[in-house]
Write a protein that holds these residues in place. Sequence first.
Motif, mmCIF file in Angstrom:
data_model
loop_
_atom_site.group_PDB
_atom_site.id
_atom_site.type_symbol
_atom_site.label_atom_id
_atom_site.label_comp_id
_atom_site.label_asym_id
_atom_site.label_seq_id
_atom_site.Cartn_x
_atom_site.Cartn_y
_atom_site.Cartn_z
ATOM 1 N N ASN A 17 2.689 46.304 51.315
ATOM 2 C CA ASN A 17 3.216 46.002 49.985
ATOM 3 C C ASN A 17 2.182 46.289 48.920
ATOM 4 N N ARG A 18 0.979 45.759 49.117
ATOM 5 C CA ARG A 18 -0.078 45.937 48.127
ATOM 6 C C ARG A 18 -1.001 47.066 48.526
ATOM 7 N N LEU A 19 -1.350 47.888 47.563
ATOM 8 C CA LEU A 19 -2.384 48.902 47.791
ATOM 9 C C LEU A 19 -3.741 48.201 47.834
ATOM 10 N N PRO A 37 -6.765 41.446 45.961
ATOM 11 C CA PRO A 37 -7.151 40.283 46.766
ATOM 12 C C PRO A 37 -6.430 40.270 48.101
ATOM 13 N N GLY A 38 -6.845 39.400 48.992
ATOM 14 C CA GLY A 38 -6.063 39.149 50.206
ATOM 15 C C GLY A 38 -6.692 39.698 51.468
ATOM 16 N N GLY A 39 -6.361 39.032 52.543
ATOM 17 C CA GLY A 39 -6.935 39.350 53.843
ATOM 18 C C GLY A 39 -6.556 40.723 54.356
ATOM 19 N N LEU A 40 -5.346 41.156 54.046
ATOM 20 C CA LEU A 40 -4.862 42.412 54.600
ATOM 21 C C LEU A 40 -5.728 43.587 54.164
ATOM 22 N N VAL A 41 -5.997 43.624 52.880
ATOM 23 C CA VAL A 41 -6.796 44.716 52.337
ATOM 24 C C VAL A 41 -8.198 44.685 52.935
ATOM 25 N N TYR A 89 12.394 41.172 44.875
ATOM 26 C CA TYR A 89 11.871 41.561 46.200
ATOM 27 C C TYR A 89 10.530 40.872 46.501
ATOM 28 N N TYR A 90 9.609 40.879 45.511
ATOM 29 C CA TYR A 90 8.253 40.362 45.780
ATOM 30 C C TYR A 90 8.174 38.839 45.580
ATOM 31 N N GLU A 91 8.440 38.388 44.342
ATOM 32 C CA GLU A 91 8.333 36.936 44.102
ATOM 33 C C GLU A 91 9.461 36.191 44.804
ATOM 34 N N SER A 94 10.296 37.978 49.307
ATOM 35 C CA SER A 94 9.068 37.950 50.116
ATOM 36 C C SER A 94 8.376 36.591 50.027
ATOM 37 N N ASN A 95 8.233 36.090 48.790
ATOM 38 C CA ASN A 95 7.360 34.923 48.638
ATOM 39 C C ASN A 95 8.054 33.597 48.362
ATOM 40 N N ASP A 96 9.390 33.616 48.235
ATOM 41 C CA ASP A 96 10.094 32.344 48.077
ATOM 42 C C ASP A 96 11.182 32.172 49.141
ATOM 43 N N ASP A 144 3.010 43.827 57.597
ATOM 44 C CA ASP A 144 3.389 42.518 57.055
ATOM 45 C C ASP A 144 4.852 42.296 56.650
ATOM 46 N N TYR A 145 5.105 41.021 56.349
ATOM 47 C CA TYR A 145 6.470 40.493 56.190
ATOM 48 C C TYR A 145 7.263 41.090 55.038
ATOM 49 N N GLN A 146 6.575 41.667 54.058
ATOM 50 C CA GLN A 146 7.314 42.245 52.928
ATOM 51 C C GLN A 146 8.079 43.501 53.353
ATOM 52 N N LEU A 147 7.710 44.103 54.493
ATOM 53 C CA LEU A 147 8.246 45.427 54.853
ATOM 54 C C LEU A 147 8.865 45.468 56.255
ATOM 55 N N ASP A 167 2.343 42.089 61.971
ATOM 56 C CA ASP A 167 2.757 40.916 61.203
ATOM 57 C C ASP A 167 1.514 40.039 60.974
ATOM 58 N N HIS A 168 1.063 39.958 59.730
ATOM 59 C CA HIS A 168 -0.177 39.212 59.455
ATOM 60 C C HIS A 168 0.055 37.706 59.378
ATOM 61 N N ILE A 169 1.311 37.309 59.250
ATOM 62 C CA ILE A 169 1.586 35.876 59.084
ATOM 63 C C ILE A 169 2.286 35.361 60.358
ATOM 64 N N PRO A 170 2.482 34.054 60.479
ATOM 65 C CA PRO A 170 3.112 33.564 61.710
ATOM 66 C C PRO A 170 4.532 34.105 61.851
ATOM 67 N N ASP A 290 -9.788 29.296 49.550
ATOM 68 C CA ASP A 290 -8.406 29.678 49.870
ATOM 69 C C ASP A 290 -7.759 30.368 48.684
ATOM 70 N N ARG A 291 -6.689 31.149 48.964
ATOM 71 C CA ARG A 291 -5.769 31.440 47.877
ATOM 72 C C ARG A 291 -5.100 30.117 47.548
ATOM 73 N N LEU A 292 -4.743 29.894 46.294
ATOM 74 C CA LEU A 292 -4.102 28.626 45.930
ATOM 75 C C LEU A 292 -2.660 28.674 46.453
HETATM 76 C C1 G6P Z 1 -1.520 37.205 52.725
HETATM 77 C C2 G6P Z 1 -0.468 38.208 53.169
HETATM 78 C C3 G6P Z 1 -0.719 39.574 52.548
HETATM 79 C C4 G6P Z 1 -0.868 39.441 51.045
HETATM 80 C C5 G6P Z 1 -1.962 38.425 50.692
HETATM 81 C C6 G6P Z 1 -2.100 38.211 49.183
HETATM 82 O O1 G6P Z 1 -2.762 37.521 53.277
HETATM 83 O O2 G6P Z 1 -0.429 38.289 54.587
HETATM 84 O O3 G6P Z 1 0.335 40.457 52.846
HETATM 85 O O4 G6P Z 1 -1.173 40.690 50.450
HETATM 86 O O5 G6P Z 1 -1.628 37.199 51.295
HETATM 87 O O6 G6P Z 1 -0.871 37.852 48.621
HETATM 88 P P1 G6P Z 1 -0.168 38.733 47.482
HETATM 89 O O7 G6P Z 1 1.201 38.156 47.338
HETATM 90 O O8 G6P Z 1 -1.021 38.536 46.272
HETATM 91 O O9 G6P Z 1 -0.154 40.165 47.938
#
Ligand code: G6P
Length: 491
Positions: A17-19, A37-41, A89-91, A94-96, A144-147, A167-170, A290-292
């Motif tokens: 999802n994120r470059l 930001p983020g672990g994936l990158v 799609y994103y907020e 994917s994230n809600d 990851d879960y977005q795709l 899949d980076h998340i559970p 942590d990320r908040l």
């Molecule tokens: C987690 C997810 C990643 C995501 C990162 C940051 O590590 O597994 O896919 O990129 O959080 O979240 P964000 O929504 O800012 O991309």
Amino acid sequence: MTDTSDPKTYPFVVVSNRLPVDHTIDENGDVKWEHSPGGLVTALEPVMRSNEGAWVGWAGQPDLDVDPFENDGITIVPVPLSAEEVQRYYEGFSNDTLWPLYHDVISPPTYHRVWWEAYVAVNRRFAEKSASVAAEGGVVWVQDYQLQLVPKMLRELRPDLTIGFFDHIPFPPLGIFSQLPWREAILEGLLGADVIGFQRADDASNFSRAVRHLLGYSTTRPYIEVPVDDESAPRSRRGKTVRRVLAKQFPISIDSADWESLSRRPDIQARAREIREGLGNPKTVILGVDRLDYTKGIRHRMKAFGELLSDGRLSVEDATLVQVASPSRERVEAYMALRDEIELTVGRINGDYATMSHTAISYHHHGYPREEMVALYLAADIMLVTALRDGMNLVAKEYVAVRHDNDGVLILSEFAGAADELRSALLVNPHDIGGLKNTIMRAISMPKRDRVTRMRALRRRVLDNDVARWSAKFLQALEDVRPGSSISAIA
Ligand code: G6P
């Protein structure tokens, strides 16, 4: 930055999802590409640099259509998203929807059909873009879960490709996953891959169980038999033509040696001392990074720490909690509510216990560069990871990698993927506040000899199983499933 807008193709394509870079505008109105930001990158960047590949993803801003370009040795292929798609799609989806559902419904997931439609449309765009830049017979690794729909869409467009998904998340248990109104489509989407990687063995078995129960396909761990209409395909025991998909754990890691070498830099070590002095030289510095996010258990750790102060088991001269909470998904309501709650808690605890010379919680709502993070890790006697659910938690591994002095205590939630590997940490159930308080006290008074024994064991694990090994193992699994593909050139 060089323009590579000609229709070049690549033998290795990563899709996320994120470059690895975010498009931002600085104060003079100039475009800047900043590290995202983020672990994936963090995990994938080194892999990409050592392989001539392209990275397909979103640049972090709505309505931005940019041609492919090269950045820091990686070809970047941006996928545009409209403002409405960012929201839906994103907020939204994917994230809600997915994020809370996959993290044990810590926050209630929201199900909206228009969000799902946007998820399908955006996944299709990612699949089409990836299909257009992947070379004949190439390897595409979707993240990851977005795709989750991309593997199937991509296989339909380009059956010649070898497709991996990580899949980076559970992956949630069947009882929770079943809530999702689009559960079959998600499973079918993922099964378009040749190899599906998860963080923990439990995630892989949750996935296989969901496939068995919801789609009725046979599974023989670690394989899943997906029925196909192709007479030349191998046959299952029941005589059906099938494609075999490998679904198993590949625990992700960090570039451990890079983190360690930063920690040996004298300027960073000096900065670590400066941080401790700035905090008033408390006897113990406890750190949370942590990320908040509501999955991270930040409130639980603050509750435990606040109670230790109110019980009189600790004073602010004894211990300071440094909490770095980097801003995340700030337009999603659950994240806004969490921020308010955390900041209220910090204010209350500091109001009650801080003195003119010592604060109780030193709270920072920022992201920091890697050098500063290393200094913080070196300054911390105790690293507190209290996630309520976490795919892996790379922060735990970063802390271990920088402690070349073999000192420091890692307190680690058993609900973080890292707990499967980092068995010599002090493992905690963050819901058990009494147990968490006792573990913090145990860490504070742990004799040096015990700290060293534990940290040595943790370091062996993290230095051995680094991100290069993680990706090599995953790519090797792809090669095994599809022998003769171009992966061997990459792995
Ligand atoms: C987690 C997810 C990643 C995501 C990162 C940051 O590590 O597994 O896919 O990129 O959080 O979240 P964000 O929504 O800012 O991309």
